[in-house]
Design a protein around this motif. Structure first.
Motif, PDB file in Angstrom:
ATOM      1  N   TYR A 121       0.827  -1.196   0.000  1.00 28.88           N
ATOM      2  CA  TYR A 121       0.000   0.000   0.000  1.00 28.88           C
ATOM      3  C   TYR A 121       0.869   1.256   0.000  1.00 28.88           C
ATOM      4  CZ  TYR A 121      -2.934   3.769   1.702  1.00 28.88           C
ATOM      5  OH  TYR A 121      -3.554   4.971   1.846  1.00 28.88           O
ATOM      6  N   GLU A 122       1.868   1.288   0.870  1.00 34.33           N
ATOM      7  CA  GLU A 122       2.717   2.474   0.985  1.00 34.33           C
ATOM      8  C   GLU A 122       3.474   2.750  -0.311  1.00 34.33           C
ATOM      9  OE1 GLU A 122       2.801   4.684   3.397  1.00 34.33           O
ATOM     10  OE2 GLU A 122       1.374   3.565   4.622  1.00 34.33           O
ATOM     11  N   VAL A 123       4.031   1.708  -0.926  1.00 37.37           N
ATOM     12  CA  VAL A 123       4.787   1.902  -2.162  1.00 37.37           C
ATOM     13  C   VAL A 123       3.859   2.301  -3.300  1.00 37.37           C
ATOM     14  CG1 VAL A 123       6.278   0.776  -3.865  1.00 37.37           C
ATOM     15  CG2 VAL A 123       6.632   0.350  -1.434  1.00 37.37           C
ATOM     16  N   THR A 124       2.703   1.661  -3.384  1.00 37.22           N
ATOM     17  CA  THR A 124       1.737   2.011  -4.425  1.00 37.22           C
ATOM     18  C   THR A 124       1.271   3.454  -4.258  1.00 37.22           C
ATOM     19  OG1 THR A 124       0.994  -0.282  -4.495  1.00 37.22           O
ATOM     20  CG2 THR A 124      -0.431   1.331  -5.518  1.00 37.22           C
ATOM     21  N   LYS A 125       0.998   3.852  -3.030  1.00 40.77           N
ATOM     22  CA  LYS A 125       0.566   5.223  -2.757  1.00 40.77           C
ATOM     23  C   LYS A 125       1.653   6.210  -3.181  1.00 40.77           C
ATOM     24  CE  LYS A 125       0.557   6.967   1.447  1.00 40.77           C
ATOM     25  NZ  LYS A 125       0.249   7.247   2.852  1.00 40.77           N
ATOM     26  N   LEU A 152       7.891  -2.453  -5.924  1.00 40.12           N
ATOM     27  CA  LEU A 152       6.632  -3.175  -6.152  1.00 40.12           C
ATOM     28  C   LEU A 152       6.904  -4.569  -6.700  1.00 40.12           C
ATOM     29  CD1 LEU A 152       4.215  -0.494  -7.635  1.00 40.12           C
ATOM     30  CD2 LEU A 152       4.060  -1.612  -5.412  1.00 40.12           C
ATOM     31  N   GLU A 153       7.865  -4.671  -7.600  1.00 41.29           N
ATOM     32  CA  GLU A 153       8.217  -5.977  -8.159  1.00 41.29           C
ATOM     33  C   GLU A 153       8.740  -6.909  -7.072  1.00 41.29           C
ATOM     34  OE1 GLU A 153      11.649  -7.368 -11.117  1.00 41.29           O
ATOM     35  OE2 GLU A 153      10.216  -5.981 -12.038  1.00 41.29           O
ATOM     36  N   SER A 158       2.639  -6.686  -9.937  1.00 42.53           N
ATOM     37  CA  SER A 158       2.945  -6.271 -11.301  1.00 42.53           C
ATOM     38  C   SER A 158       1.824  -5.354 -11.765  1.00 42.53           C
ATOM     39  CB  SER A 158       3.077  -7.481 -12.217  1.00 42.53           C
ATOM     40  OG  SER A 158       1.860  -8.179 -12.266  1.00 42.53           O
ATOM     41  N   LEU A 159       2.223  -4.235 -12.277  1.00 44.79           N
ATOM     42  CA  LEU A 159       1.257  -3.290 -12.826  1.00 44.79           C
ATOM     43  C   LEU A 159       1.142  -3.572 -14.331  1.00 44.79           C
ATOM     44  CD1 LEU A 159       2.326   0.012 -11.070  1.00 44.79           C
ATOM     45  CD2 LEU A 159       0.445  -1.504 -10.481  1.00 44.79           C
TER      46      LEU A 159
END
Length: 164
Positions: A121-125, A152-153, A158-159
């Protein structure tokens, strides 16, 4: 594994709550180097009972199954030893009686998966809120974005971009 190679799981790589992802990656590296990483994925082979009227081929298959099971048991014991050696004393006491390495790692995933969820969550944010400040250095911004994507990886996210 020689003692010097097992140093990868000691010190800063010893399992503590927030470093579960890094610890697991290091553990897999060491177990794969030892060619025993499969015990974290595979369950042991089930061995059937030999019928009294078994022919030579059935006996050969059974003997191969017993050999494979014995190898899995030995490899699993080594993996469990590496796992326990790379934990804090408290975690060792909680996990030393578990039946196999796979169940130990699964239990740890359940325990510390919450930390991974928070980290994701923190990295995505941070990634979605990242903006190039007016007059800011584009190179620094790109390096920051690349670092966030790599993190994230590492967290197994994976986005994917789907444009239709």
């Amino acid at each position: 594994m020689p003692l010097k190679d097992s140093k990868n799981l000691e010190g800063e790589n010893k399992l503590i709550r927030p470093n579960f992802t890094d610890w697991l990656r290091n553990l897999r590296i060491v177990l794969n180097l030892e060619k025993i990483g499969y015990v974290l994925i595979q369950d042991p082979l089930l061995i059937g009972i030999i019928p009294d009227d078994a022919d030579v081929d059935q006996l050969a298959v059974h003997n191969a199954d017993v050999t494979a099971f014995d190898k899995w048991k030995d490899d699993d014991l080594r993996a469990k030893s590496y796992i326990l050696a790379s934990m804090t004393n408290e975690l060792q006491r909680q996990h030393e009686k578990m039946s196999d390495a796979k169940s130990m790692v699964n239990h740890l995933q359940e325990l510390y998966g919450e930390y991974n969820r928070i980290a994701r969550y923190e990295v995505t944010k941070a990634l979605f809120r990242a903006k190039l400040q007016e007059g800011g250095n584009v190179g620094d911004h790109v390096l920051n974005m690349i670092g966030l994507l790599q993190r994230l990886e590492e967290l197994n996210i994976s986005l994917t971009l789907s444009l239709k």
